[in-house]
Write an enzyme that holds these catalytic residues in place. Structure first.
Site, PDB file in Angstrom:
ATOM      1  N   ARG A  53       0.987  -0.868   0.124  1.00 32.35           N
ATOM      2  CA  ARG A  53       0.697   0.079   0.371  1.00 32.35           C
ATOM      3  C   ARG A  53       0.736   1.330  -0.325  1.00 32.35           C
ATOM      4  O   ARG A  53       0.311   2.416  -0.570  1.00 32.35           O
ATOM      5  CB  ARG A  53      -0.921  -0.024   1.486  1.00 32.35           C
ATOM      6  CG  ARG A  53      -1.462   1.152   1.240  1.00 32.35           C
ATOM      7  CD  ARG A  53      -3.016   1.233   2.448  1.00 32.35           C
ATOM      8  NE  ARG A  53      -3.038  -0.182   2.898  1.00 32.35           N
ATOM      9  CZ  ARG A  53      -2.718   0.823   4.681  1.00 32.35           C
ATOM     10  NH1 ARG A  53      -2.232   2.197   4.608  1.00 32.35           N
ATOM     11  NH2 ARG A  53      -1.828   0.478   5.726  1.00 32.35           N
ATOM     12  N   TYR A 107     -13.578  13.579 -19.085  1.00 34.42           N
ATOM     13  CA  TYR A 107     -14.178  12.461 -19.250  1.00 34.42           C
ATOM     14  C   TYR A 107     -15.500  12.696 -18.071  1.00 34.42           C
ATOM     15  O   TYR A 107     -15.419  13.321 -16.691  1.00 34.42           O
ATOM     16  CB  TYR A 107     -12.440  11.518 -18.365  1.00 34.42           C
ATOM     17  CG  TYR A 107     -13.294   9.562 -17.375  1.00 34.42           C
ATOM     18  CD1 TYR A 107     -13.558   9.262 -18.705  1.00 34.42           C
ATOM     19  CD2 TYR A 107     -13.303   9.566 -16.659  1.00 34.42           C
ATOM     20  CE1 TYR A 107     -14.035   8.027 -18.798  1.00 34.42           C
ATOM     21  CE2 TYR A 107     -13.646   8.185 -16.414  1.00 34.42           C
ATOM     22  CZ  TYR A 107     -13.837   7.253 -17.436  1.00 34.42           C
ATOM     23  OH  TYR A 107     -14.255   6.213 -17.237  1.00 34.42           O
ATOM     24  N   ASP A 179      -5.016  15.774 -18.451  1.00 35.19           N
ATOM     25  CA  ASP A 179      -5.031  14.611 -18.065  1.00 35.19           C
ATOM     26  C   ASP A 179      -4.944  14.130 -19.757  1.00 35.19           C
ATOM     27  O   ASP A 179      -5.926  15.043 -20.276  1.00 35.19           O
ATOM     28  CB  ASP A 179      -6.736  14.289 -17.835  1.00 35.19           C
ATOM     29  CG  ASP A 179      -7.295  12.590 -18.342  1.00 35.19           C
ATOM     30  OD1 ASP A 179      -6.294  11.744 -18.942  1.00 35.19           O
ATOM     31  OD2 ASP A 179      -8.400  11.973 -17.451  1.00 35.19           O
ATOM     32  N   LYS A 204      -5.896   2.571 -20.506  1.00 38.54           N
ATOM     33  CA  LYS A 204      -5.462   2.618 -21.933  1.00 38.54           C
ATOM     34  C   LYS A 204      -4.244   1.910 -22.580  1.00 38.54           C
ATOM     35  O   LYS A 204      -4.177   1.466 -22.756  1.00 38.54           O
ATOM     36  CB  LYS A 204      -6.497   3.860 -21.600  1.00 38.54           C
ATOM     37  CG  LYS A 204      -7.611   4.686 -20.818  1.00 38.54           C
ATOM     38  CD  LYS A 204      -8.217   3.746 -21.298  1.00 38.54           C
ATOM     39  CE  LYS A 204      -9.240   4.190 -20.205  1.00 38.54           C
ATOM     40  NZ  LYS A 204     -10.403   5.220 -19.315  1.00 38.54           N
TER      41      LYS A 204
HETATM   42  C1  PLP Z   1     -10.383   5.645 -18.566  1.00 44.74           C
HETATM   43  C2  PLP Z   1     -10.347   7.524 -18.123  1.00 44.74           C
HETATM   44  C3  PLP Z   1     -10.199   7.787 -17.251  1.00 44.74           C
HETATM   45  C4  PLP Z   1     -10.324   7.017 -15.812  1.00 44.74           C
HETATM   46  O1  PLP Z   1      -9.595   6.140 -16.124  1.00 44.74           O
HETATM   47  P1  PLP Z   1      -9.988   4.082 -15.187  1.00 44.74           P
HETATM   48  O2  PLP Z   1      -8.600   3.905 -15.326  1.00 44.74           O
HETATM   49  O3  PLP Z   1     -11.474   3.863 -15.984  1.00 44.74           O
HETATM   50  O4  PLP Z   1     -10.394   4.398 -13.883  1.00 44.74           O
HETATM   51  C5  PLP Z   1      -9.698   8.821 -16.657  1.00 44.74           C
HETATM   52  N1  PLP Z   1      -9.750   9.993 -18.143  1.00 44.74           N
HETATM   53  C6  PLP Z   1      -9.521   9.753 -19.169  1.00 44.74           C
HETATM   54  C7  PLP Z   1      -9.859  10.709 -19.821  1.00 44.74           C
HETATM   55  C8  PLP Z   1     -10.326   8.208 -19.494  1.00 44.74           C
HETATM   56  O5  PLP Z   1     -10.296   7.705 -20.844  1.00 44.74           O
END
Ligand code: PLP
Length: 386
Positions: A53, A107, A179, A204
């Site tokens: 953790r 998002y 992001d 992703k």
């Molecule tokens: C998928 C996504 C998130 C969230 O990510 P998770 O791994 O599903 O928690 C945040 N920002 C963007 C742009 C995303 O495509």
């Protein structure tokens, strides 16, 4: 021991070798998985305590250093999801009474986090049009601590020029958080363009195989130490096995992203000449509103693509039913080509008219282009239009 490869190595090399220790004869070529929650502790000191953790397992430490090299950041921290990364990254910066300026194109989960959780603990939020620099400047108040942007933008693939916002934030002592999930550090490194913090959903492109959920925050060492304290207290740390899988996925990051970039552009060019599509959204097309910005600020135009069927919702229903290779599923950035419909996913809470007003009319399909042979992808799209 110093990290073996210097950061001047190419990103394709860093994705494989970054932060690896020197090998000796007999060592495994693949770094081992250390699937242990706790580690032996030295007597007579509280220093050097290793616990999953705390984000300091051998697997996590190596991958964190590797991602920092890829992002051009001092330090990176893995968290158990992209949402966990966003929450801890911002809770390390915002206190009750503070103000957050955010792009309105973010998002869906991030939007909910802001308006269901942050406002509840007394953080105020102003949403702005991120393409309107004057609006961003006008939204700043004495208590503004963070500007939050997401680029490229889902699902229209608009690309922000973050450089003026970075200069504005820095001048006001405000932290700019970006992001950049849609781009991956192969295509876009916000910190090199003045952002203070980068967030990515590692679910992703970074992992890229549709089988790991994870997030990453990158920034200065002092800032990441504060995020680590949030991660430890909120229990947002990933398991070593998930990290080991991410390390495996990362090794092919550069080739995967380059292939997706090339295939998405080929499909965008093909679709722009096809009468079934009313509009094609891809920053690699000279007709895209942000083509010049994308060319100036990205190393690749990305594997995401928006296609608008001229026949609207009913045409989209028919088209999706006929697709054979392209998979109808949420998420993005992996080896499989995926299609999703914003009217049933990210933008389902809006009416048809509201969606159309922000450039996502019914019949809009979002594609994440994977690694299949480009001829097979175009053949599948073509037969589904017949
Ligand atoms: C998928 C996504 C998130 C969230 O990510 P998770 O791994 O599903 O928690 C945040 N920002 C963007 C742009 C995303 O495509």
């Amino acid at each position: 021991m110093p990290d073996r490869p210097a950061p001047r190595l190419g990103r394709a090399t860093l994705a494989i070798h970054g932060a690896r220790e020197a090998h000796a004869p007999g060592d495994a070529v693949v770094e081992p998985l250390v699937q242990s929650v706790n580690h032996l502790q030295a007597l007579g000191t509280g220093e050097g305590l290793r616990y999953t953790r705390y984000g300091n397992t051998p697997n996590a430490e190596r991958v964190q250093r590797r991602i920092a090299m890829l992002e051009g950041a001092e330090r990176s921290l893995l968290l158990s999801s992209g949402m966990g990364a966003t929450a801890c990254a911002l809770f390390a910066l915002l206190e009750p009474g503070d103000h957050l300026v955010s792009s309105r194109y973010i998002y869906g989960g991030t939007h909910r986090l802001f308006f269901e959780e942050f406002v509840r603990v007394g953080i105020t939020i102003t949403l702005v049009d991120p393409f309107d620099q004057a609006a961003i400047a006008a939204a700043i108040r004495p208590e503004t601590k963070v500007i939050f942007l997401e680029s490229p933008v889902n699902p229209t693939c608009r690309v922000l020029d973050i450089r003026p916002t970075a200069a504005l934030a820095t001048a006001h002592g405000i932290t700019l958080v970006v992001d950049s999930t849609f781009a991956s550090p192969i295509n876009f490194r916000p910190i090199e363009q003045g952002a203070h913090v980068t967030i990515e959903s590692a679910t992703k492109y970074l992992n890229g195989h549709h089988d790991v959920l994870m997030g990453v925050v990158s920034g200065t060492s002092a800032y990441i130490e504060r995020v680590l304290q949030k991660e430890m207290l909120w229990g947002q740390t990933p398991d070593p096995f998930a990290v080991w899988l991410l390390e495996r996925g990362l090794k092919t990051l550069a080739v995967r992203v380059e292939r997706s970039n090339a295939s998405a552009l080929a499909i965008a060019e093909w679709a722009s000449t096809h009468p079934a599509f009313r509009r094609v959204h891809h920053p690699g097309l000279p007709t895209h509103p942000d083509h010049a910005v994308a060319k100036a600020t990205l190393d690749g135009f990305g594997g995401m693509l928006g296609l608008e069927l001229a026949g609207g919702g009913p045409a989209a229903d028919r088209f999706l039913q006929r697709l054979q290779l392209v998979t109808h599923a949420p998420s993005l950035g992996g080896v499989d080509t995926l299609v999703s419909e914003p009217r049933f996913t990210s933008h389902s809470k809006m009416t048809s008219e509201e969606r159309a007003a922000i450039g996502i009319p019914d019949g809009f399909l979002r594609f994440s282009i994977g690694l299949e042979a480009i001829d097979d992808l175009i053949a599948d799209l073509t037969q589904a239009l017949a």
